[in-house]
Design a protein around this motif. Structure first.
Motif, PDB file in Angstrom:
ATOM      1  N   HIS A  61      46.308  11.776   4.322  1.00 13.15           N
ATOM      2  CA  HIS A  61      47.699  12.033   4.681  1.00 13.15           C
ATOM      3  C   HIS A  61      48.289  10.722   5.195  1.00 13.15           C
ATOM      4  O   HIS A  61      47.672  10.060   6.030  1.00 13.15           O
ATOM      5  N   MET A  62      49.472  10.356   4.708  1.00 15.60           N
ATOM      6  CA  MET A  62      50.136   9.134   5.164  1.00 15.60           C
ATOM      7  C   MET A  62      51.542   9.466   5.634  1.00 15.60           C
ATOM      8  O   MET A  62      52.262  10.210   4.954  1.00 15.60           O
ATOM      9  N   VAL A  63      51.937   8.905   6.757  1.00 17.93           N
ATOM     10  CA  VAL A  63      53.293   9.014   7.279  1.00 17.93           C
ATOM     11  C   VAL A  63      53.797   7.595   7.463  1.00 17.93           C
ATOM     12  O   VAL A  63      53.092   6.747   8.029  1.00 17.93           O
ATOM     13  N   TYR A  64      55.018   7.330   6.972  1.00 16.47           N
ATOM     14  CA  TYR A  64      55.526   5.953   7.027  1.00 16.47           C
ATOM     15  C   TYR A  64      57.033   5.924   7.263  1.00 16.47           C
ATOM     16  O   TYR A  64      57.815   6.250   6.388  1.00 16.47           O
ATOM     17  N   LEU A  82      50.907   5.138   9.067  1.00 18.65           N
ATOM     18  CA  LEU A  82      49.617   5.608   9.555  1.00 18.65           C
ATOM     19  C   LEU A  82      48.998   6.476   8.473  1.00 18.65           C
ATOM     20  O   LEU A  82      49.682   7.285   7.845  1.00 18.65           O
ATOM     21  N   SER A  83      47.721   6.286   8.280  1.00 19.04           N
ATOM     22  CA  SER A  83      46.974   7.027   7.268  1.00 19.04           C
ATOM     23  C   SER A  83      45.853   7.780   7.971  1.00 19.04           C
ATOM     24  O   SER A  83      45.135   7.209   8.777  1.00 19.04           O
ATOM     25  N   LEU A  84      45.722   9.056   7.652  1.00 21.12           N
ATOM     26  CA  LEU A  84      44.635   9.864   8.200  1.00 21.12           C
ATOM     27  C   LEU A  84      43.751  10.308   7.046  1.00 21.12           C
ATOM     28  O   LEU A  84      44.191  11.049   6.170  1.00 21.12           O
ATOM     29  N   THR A  85      42.521   9.826   7.034  1.00 21.00           N
ATOM     30  CA  THR A  85      41.517  10.314   6.098  1.00 21.00           C
ATOM     31  C   THR A  85      40.757  11.398   6.846  1.00 21.00           C
ATOM     32  O   THR A  85      40.187  11.129   7.903  1.00 21.00           O
ATOM     33  N   ARG A  88      37.407  10.770   8.399  1.00 24.80           N
ATOM     34  CA  ARG A  88      37.121   9.402   8.846  1.00 24.80           C
ATOM     35  C   ARG A  88      38.091   8.849   9.881  1.00 24.80           C
ATOM     36  O   ARG A  88      37.924   7.749  10.352  1.00 24.80           O
ATOM     37  N   GLY A  89      39.167   9.556  10.177  1.00 27.95           N
ATOM     38  CA  GLY A  89      40.090   9.080  11.186  1.00 27.95           C
ATOM     39  C   GLY A  89      41.286   8.329  10.619  1.00 27.95           C
ATOM     40  O   GLY A  89      41.563   8.365   9.427  1.00 27.95           O
ATOM     41  N   THR A  90      41.975   7.610  11.529  1.00 23.44           N
ATOM     42  CA  THR A  90      43.244   6.974  11.170  1.00 23.44           C
ATOM     43  C   THR A  90      43.087   5.489  10.879  1.00 23.44           C
ATOM     44  O   THR A  90      42.133   4.849  11.308  1.00 23.44           O
ATOM     45  N   ALA A  91      44.071   4.972  10.157  1.00 20.75           N
ATOM     46  CA  ALA A  91      44.207   3.544   9.878  1.00 20.75           C
ATOM     47  C   ALA A  91      45.699   3.252   9.842  1.00 20.75           C
ATOM     48  O   ALA A  91      46.526   4.158   9.751  1.00 20.75           O
ATOM     49  N   GLN A  92      46.072   1.988   9.923  1.00 19.24           N
ATOM     50  CA  GLN A  92      47.481   1.624   9.894  1.00 19.24           C
ATOM     51  C   GLN A  92      47.742   0.565   8.833  1.00 19.24           C
ATOM     52  O   GLN A  92      46.833  -0.164   8.442  1.00 19.24           O
ATOM     53  N   PHE A  93      48.993   0.521   8.371  1.00 14.66           N
ATOM     54  CA  PHE A  93      49.363  -0.432   7.327  1.00 14.66           C
ATOM     55  C   PHE A  93      50.852  -0.745   7.417  1.00 14.66           C
ATOM     56  O   PHE A  93      51.617  -0.021   8.037  1.00 14.66           O
ATOM     57  N   GLY A  94      51.234  -1.818   6.778  1.00 13.90           N
ATOM     58  CA  GLY A  94      52.634  -2.196   6.666  1.00 13.90           C
ATOM     59  C   GLY A  94      52.923  -2.661   5.253  1.00 13.90           C
ATOM     60  O   GLY A  94      52.044  -3.224   4.590  1.00 13.90           O
ATOM     61  N   THR A  95      54.137  -2.394   4.779  1.00 15.43           N
ATOM     62  CA  THR A  95      54.522  -2.836   3.438  1.00 15.43           C
ATOM     63  C   THR A  95      55.904  -3.460   3.473  1.00 15.43           C
ATOM     64  O   THR A  95      56.745  -3.103   4.310  1.00 15.43           O
ATOM     65  N   VAL A  96      56.115  -4.375   2.568  1.00 13.13           N
ATOM     66  CA  VAL A  96      57.445  -4.932   2.305  1.00 13.13           C
ATOM     67  C   VAL A  96      57.595  -4.959   0.790  1.00 13.13           C
ATOM     68  O   VAL A  96      56.665  -5.335   0.074  1.00 13.13           O
ATOM     69  N   SER A 126      37.941   1.897  10.333  1.00 14.90           N
ATOM     70  CA  SER A 126      39.128   1.277   9.750  1.00 14.90           C
ATOM     71  C   SER A 126      39.312  -0.172  10.203  1.00 14.90           C
ATOM     72  O   SER A 126      39.746  -1.011   9.413  1.00 14.90           O
ATOM     73  N   ARG A 127      38.938  -0.498  11.426  1.00 15.03           N
ATOM     74  CA  ARG A 127      39.113  -1.876  11.912  1.00 15.03           C
ATOM     75  C   ARG A 127      38.256  -2.878  11.134  1.00 15.03           C
ATOM     76  O   ARG A 127      38.539  -4.062  11.123  1.00 15.03           O
ATOM     77  N   ASP A 128      37.202  -2.392  10.464  1.00 12.62           N
ATOM     78  CA  ASP A 128      36.330  -3.259   9.677  1.00 12.62           C
ATOM     79  C   ASP A 128      36.721  -3.303   8.202  1.00 12.62           C
ATOM     80  O   ASP A 128      36.014  -3.894   7.393  1.00 12.62           O
ATOM     81  N   GLN A 129      37.835  -2.665   7.829  1.00 10.16           N
ATOM     82  CA  GLN A 129      38.287  -2.632   6.439  1.00 10.16           C
ATOM     83  C   GLN A 129      39.706  -3.167   6.318  1.00 10.16           C
ATOM     84  O   GLN A 129      40.567  -2.533   5.738  1.00 10.16           O
ATOM     85  N   SER A 130      39.985  -4.326   6.849  1.00  8.11           N
ATOM     86  CA  SER A 130      41.334  -4.880   6.743  1.00  8.11           C
ATOM     87  C   SER A 130      41.485  -5.622   5.422  1.00  8.11           C
ATOM     88  O   SER A 130      40.522  -6.138   4.864  1.00  8.11           O
ATOM     89  N   GLY A 131      42.711  -5.649   4.938  1.00  8.05           N
ATOM     90  CA  GLY A 131      42.942  -6.327   3.673  1.00  8.05           C
ATOM     91  C   GLY A 131      44.416  -6.474   3.372  1.00  8.05           C
ATOM     92  O   GLY A 131      45.281  -6.221   4.214  1.00  8.05           O
ATOM     93  N   TYR A 132      44.697  -6.869   2.138  1.00  4.27           N
ATOM     94  CA  TYR A 132      46.080  -7.017   1.699  1.00  4.27           C
ATOM     95  C   TYR A 132      46.165  -6.740   0.200  1.00  4.27           C
ATOM     96  O   TYR A 132      45.180  -6.791  -0.529  1.00  4.27           O
ATOM     97  N   ILE A 133      47.368  -6.428  -0.242  1.00  5.85           N
ATOM     98  CA  ILE A 133      47.672  -6.230  -1.652  1.00  5.85           C
ATOM     99  C   ILE A 133      48.996  -6.946  -1.917  1.00  5.85           C
ATOM    100  O   ILE A 133      49.947  -6.791  -1.139  1.00  5.85           O
ATOM    101  N   VAL A 134      49.069  -7.732  -2.965  1.00  4.88           N
ATOM    102  CA  VAL A 134      50.335  -8.295  -3.434  1.00  4.88           C
ATOM    103  C   VAL A 134      50.585  -7.742  -4.833  1.00  4.88           C
ATOM    104  O   VAL A 134      49.642  -7.565  -5.608  1.00  4.88           O
TER     105      VAL A 134
END
Length: 174
Positions: A61-64, A82-85, A88-96, A126-134
């Motif tokens: 589930h993602m809320v943005y 915020l993403s809830l798996t 497995r719990g929550t993770a956070q992200f940002g997009t532009v 989640s803190r050990d799975q940081s990354g980026y997408i372009v």
């Protein structure tokens, strides 16, 4: 394959979409999206969205919430999510993201996402799975009711995952 609709109201809009994927690794089997945006000032809108994805391993589930600025046939958006798996719990992200009309029939889209658990390949916190997408692409208005797209994306996620993809799509309006 996705089906959806945009509904315009005075000073606001809503977007609903549903779709399904094929039973392959890291692909959702079912997806649903609902978004609502409202004018803040002139061409600046706030937006809030919800995205549900049914994966074979976990539901996500993602809320943005975010902001979108429209100028002519162009727009730029910024979201924090915020993403809830479920297991497995929550993770956070940002997009532009941006979409820029180059001609009457051709538009360029560009964007980036940064955050935790963007791909969720490894069963790590989640803190050990940081990354980026372009990502980027070209949208071509074939006719008033059809848009063809070709795009490319590159992404990486710690500890050791890289993804490159070329995508194509055809959107039909009816």
């Amino acid at each position: 394959a996705n089906f959806g609709a945009y509904m315009n109201f005075p000073n606001s809009y809503a977007h609903i979409e549903g779709g399904w994927g094929w039973d392959i690794t890291y692909m959702y089997k079912l997806q649903s999206i609902i978004e609502y945006g409202h004018r803040l000032h002139k061409n600046l809108f706030w937006q809030v969205g919800y995205n549900y994805r049914d994966y074979s391993e976990n539901d996500t589930h993602m809320v943005y919430p975010g902001l979108i600025y429209y100028f002519g046939d162009n727009y730029i958006s910024v979201d924090y999510g915020l993403s809830l798996t479920e297991s497995r719990g929550t993770a956070q992200f940002g997009t532009v993201k941006g979409n820029f009309a180059l001609t009457k029939r051709l538009a360029l889209s560009l964007g980036a996402a940064v955050g935790e658990r963007l791909y969720d390949i490894f069963e790590l916190p989640s803190r050990d799975q940081s990354g980026y997408i372009v990502f980027g692409g070209l949208n071509f208005n074939v006719c008033p009711w059809a848009i063809a797209r070709v795009g490319y994306s590159y992404g990486t996620e710690k500890p050791d995952f890289i993804k490159r993809s070329i995508n194509t799509s055809l959107s039909l309006k009816f």
